[in-house]
Design a protein around this motif. Structure first.
Motif, PDB file in Angstrom:
ATOM      1  N   SER A 126      38.797 -13.499  -8.962  1.00  0.00           N
ATOM      2  CA  SER A 126      40.172 -13.332  -8.472  1.00  0.00           C
ATOM      3  C   SER A 126      40.213 -12.639  -7.115  1.00  0.00           C
ATOM      4  CB  SER A 126      41.003 -12.541  -9.482  1.00  0.00           C
ATOM      5  OG  SER A 126      40.490 -11.232  -9.590  1.00  0.00           O
ATOM      6  N   GLY A 135      38.643 -18.618  -5.697  1.00  0.00           N
ATOM      7  CA  GLY A 135      37.872 -18.303  -6.913  1.00  0.00           C
ATOM      8  C   GLY A 135      36.378 -18.488  -6.728  1.00  0.00           C
ATOM      9  N   SER A 174      32.723 -13.888  -4.517  1.00  0.00           N
ATOM     10  CA  SER A 174      33.664 -14.094  -5.629  1.00  0.00           C
ATOM     11  C   SER A 174      32.980 -14.383  -6.963  1.00  0.00           C
ATOM     12  CB  SER A 174      34.647 -15.230  -5.299  1.00  0.00           C
ATOM     13  OG  SER A 174      33.951 -16.432  -5.053  1.00  0.00           O
ATOM     14  N   TYR A 184      43.984 -19.229  -7.189  1.00  0.00           N
ATOM     15  CA  TYR A 184      43.186 -18.111  -6.651  1.00  0.00           C
ATOM     16  C   TYR A 184      43.559 -17.827  -5.194  1.00  0.00           C
ATOM     17  CZ  TYR A 184      40.059 -18.444 -10.692  1.00  0.00           C
ATOM     18  OH  TYR A 184      39.531 -18.457 -11.956  1.00  0.00           O
TER      19      TYR A 184
END
Lengths: 338, 334
Positions: A189, A194, A184, A13
């Protein structure tokens, strides 16, 4: 804890964060709660790092608070956001950076909605033209301001006057990181690291010498939760969320908390006072609370700014014990004079 | 009879198909990507519902298939269909000229780390069903002495979020089997199973489920686990929902076992391209006639066996492997 497992997720991520040339938009509530944080952000990127960050006085609320409180139609909030994008387009910028997590989440959600429903985007363009005679381009890149500080964390570390280290023991400070839900959790993404193991604040803390505390309720809401607080009858629920987090982090004995959301530092800071009044309980050492900071404030401390210039006297929890622990110099008498 | 058949995959399906074809007198080649035959069965300790030994089962499959010519650590590089023959080139440059091909490449166990909220690969005490089988096999005391144990059903199955909508079929009964075996290994353990619904479709499965409750006192909680974290002592803090009492719950456990389901073999796409076959939305191969003739592909001379066309139990896999061998025999006898 298997740190390589986390590193693997962090590597999955990573997002592209441009180096320079941003259109910066402030947060409604941060300007009231922590006015120095946004000012400091612009000082660091413009004056310390010589980067191009533009802002305009014509920027307004994004409508995010109303949106998440169910008091504004979706097309209206989209038209407000389209106007912000028009301001960016008129100023000649393509990279849009929001100070507010809820704004960032809202922009992300709207761009994704327009991607899936282009006819809605066309309708919003028409709405904007009819109401303001403005036109807009979508940002080529959308960032949250904490993404930018994450990107610049090593440059900040290279200019650091202090480290997040206990000056007496030489050990890293134990830092709780709290990510705003709208960063997030909706679009993993779009956040560094993440949704489950965000890295954006962890990366800063690692660069600046501290050590992150991973406690069971780290994913839990700070307690703001919009309707939890804004509807008066729900405020007990707001408080109980915060209480749950502090009970969970208590055994890890954190020295401080870092956040990247407008509401989180406020609620984590203020509710500690309420918990003390209601339960007689504090979570820091010797009857003290755990100080809560914005990431800009932490960057400012590391860079050697005067704590009162950073507005730390606005906090409910006294920051002096932490400043002493790091060895940051400050004047006790100047606390409320700046 | 000198006709030659290539079986791609040396798991239970490939081995049983090979045994049957050898019995008919065909020359059989097995191409196996791994270093040993046996597939996932080799890693398992015992099999549901009777807890029979996996290694003894594998041995019973290996013995009759010994006359097959095995290419291990090898893959199929190219396939050409010409005049009713399949010209095959393997990754070690071996060239084969076979009359029929059986695709038996099986499944991949869902990589549990993809369900990030469960913390596999991040928290030490989160393991998978395959890891637990290895612990049973090795009598790993560190794992088996855990006092409070949770099993999470449907990890990577029936989950739109990770694009696996299909039911993996065997995880429910595997979890119940493993929970019972854990209790046998450690009678003091407290065991929780978090499930969506229990699909106990096979003979003896319901009996095992009842035994789990009545004899072993295993607690079944209908609800999904939402997140896992570690507390300061390294214990796992599990958040879940009990949908039967409509309440969230939080339990502290010493061990969490994730029931990773069957996912498509990642080689399927490449293999399908080479063989001219189709892959369904779930990533498994498309059968030409799934109801009447489930082992048939759309290309004459190519057949399927086992979980390459979707999740199956071992008995179903073995039956399908025998069926595929019969279909090959019929095809080559025409």
């Amino acid at each position: 804890m298997i740190i390589n497992g986390k590193k693997k997720i962090w590597s999955d991520y990573q997002k592209e964060i441009p180096d320079d040339h941003y259109f910066y938009v402030r947060s409604c509530i941060r300007q009231n709660f922590f006015p120095a944080s946004e000012k400091l952000f612009l000082e660091i990127v413009r004056d310390r790092l010589n980067l191009d960050f533009y802002e305009t006085e014509h920027h307004t609320t994004c409508g995010g608070i109303a949106y998440h409180s169910d008091t504004i139609p979706q097309e209206t909030v989209m038209t407000i956001v389209a106007r912000q994008f028009a301001l960016m387009s008129e100023a000649g910028y393509k990279n849009y950076v929001a100070s507010c997590i809820t704004s960032f989440g809202l922009y992300t959600e709207i761009l994704d909605t327009w991607y899936h429903y282009p006819e809605l985007e066309a309708k919003i363009k028409e709405n904007l033209w009819k109401t303001t005679r403005r036109e807009f381009n979508k940002p080529e890149y959308l960032a949250h301001a904490s993404d930018v500080v994450y990107k610049l964390r090593d440059k900040i570390a290279s200019q650091a006057k202090y480290k997040l280290v206990n000056k007496d023991t030489g050990k890293p400070l134990k830092v709780v990181e709290h990510i705003g839900c709208h960063y997030s959790k909706m679009f993993p993404s779009k956040g560094v690291g993440g949704a489950e193991y965000p890295y954006v604040l962890t990366g800063m803390i690692e660069s600046w010498g501290g050590e992150i505390v991973d406690y069971p309720e780290r994913r839990h809401c700070c307690g703001f939760g919009f309707r939890q607080y804004m509807i008066r009858a729900n405020r007990g629920y707001s408080l109980s969320n915060t209480y749950k987090k502090f009970e969970s982090m208590e055994p890890f004995h954190p020295d401080m908390i870092i956040t990247n959301c407008p509401g989180c530092p406020y609620f984590l800071d203020r509710w500690q006072y309420v918990i003390k009044e209601m339960e007689g309980k504090t979570y820091g050492k010797e009857g003290q609370g755990i100080p809560v900071f914005t990431y800009e404030e932490v960057a400012g401390l590391v860079l050697g700014y005067d704590p009162w210039y950073l507005g730390l006297q606005m906090h409910q929890i006294d920051v002096e014990p932490l400043l002493d622990k790091i060895g940051i110099k400050y004047s006790k008498t100047d606390k409320y004079l700046l | 009879m000198n006709k030659e058949v290539l079986i791609i995959g040396g798991g239970p399906a490939g081995l049983e198909c090979a045994s049957t074809l050898l019995m008919f007198g065909y020359k059989v080649f097995i191409v196996e990507k791994g270093s040993e035959l046996g597939g996932h069965l080799r890693k398992w300790d015992r099999l549901f519902p009777e807890s029979i030994s996996a290694s003894e089962t594998l041995e019973r499959l290996l013995i009759p298939s010994k006359k097959a010519i095995v290419f291990d650590e090898t893959e199929v590089s190219s396939v050409k269909l010409k005049d009713g023959f399949f010209d095959i080139i393997l990754s070690d440059n071996t060239e084969l000229h076979v009359h029929s091909v059986v695709v038996a490449t099986g499944f991949k166990l869902f990589p549990a780390e993809k369900k990030e909220e469960y913390g596999y690969g991040v928290y030490n005490r989160v393991i998978t069903n395959a890891d637990l089988e290895a612990s049973f096999k090795n009598n790993s005391r560190d794992i088996l002495q855990s006092k409070r144990v949770g099993f999470v059903h449907c990890v990577g199955s029936r989950d739109e979020k990770i694009s696996n909508r299909h039911c993996s079929k065997v995880c429910c009964v595997t979890a119940v089997k493993q929970a019972c075996e854990f209790k046998e290994a450690n009678p003091d353990a407290e065991i929780y199973c978090f499930y969506m619904d229990l699909r106990m479709f096979g003979r003896g499965y319901e009996d095992l489920y009842l035994k789990a409750q009545n004899k072993y006192g295993i607690r079944f909680i209908r609800g999904r686990v939402s997140e896992v974290a570690e507390n300061v002592d390294g214990e796992l803090v599990i958040k879940a929902e009990d949908t039967l009492i409509s309440r969230p719950l939080k339990v502290t456990l010493d061990l969490l076992v994730l029931m990773s389901g069957m996912s498509k073999n990642p080689d399927n796409d490449q293999l399908a391209d080479m063989l001219g076959l189709d892959i369904a939305e779930d990533g498994f191969f498309v059968q030409h006639d799934p109801t009447i003739n489930s082992i048939k592909s759309k290309i004459k001379g190519i057949f399927f066996a086992g979980t390459v066309t979707g999740p199956k139990t071992i008995p179903e896999t073995l039956n399908e492997a025998r069926s595929a061998a019969l279909a090959v025999h019929k095809y080559l006898s025409e």
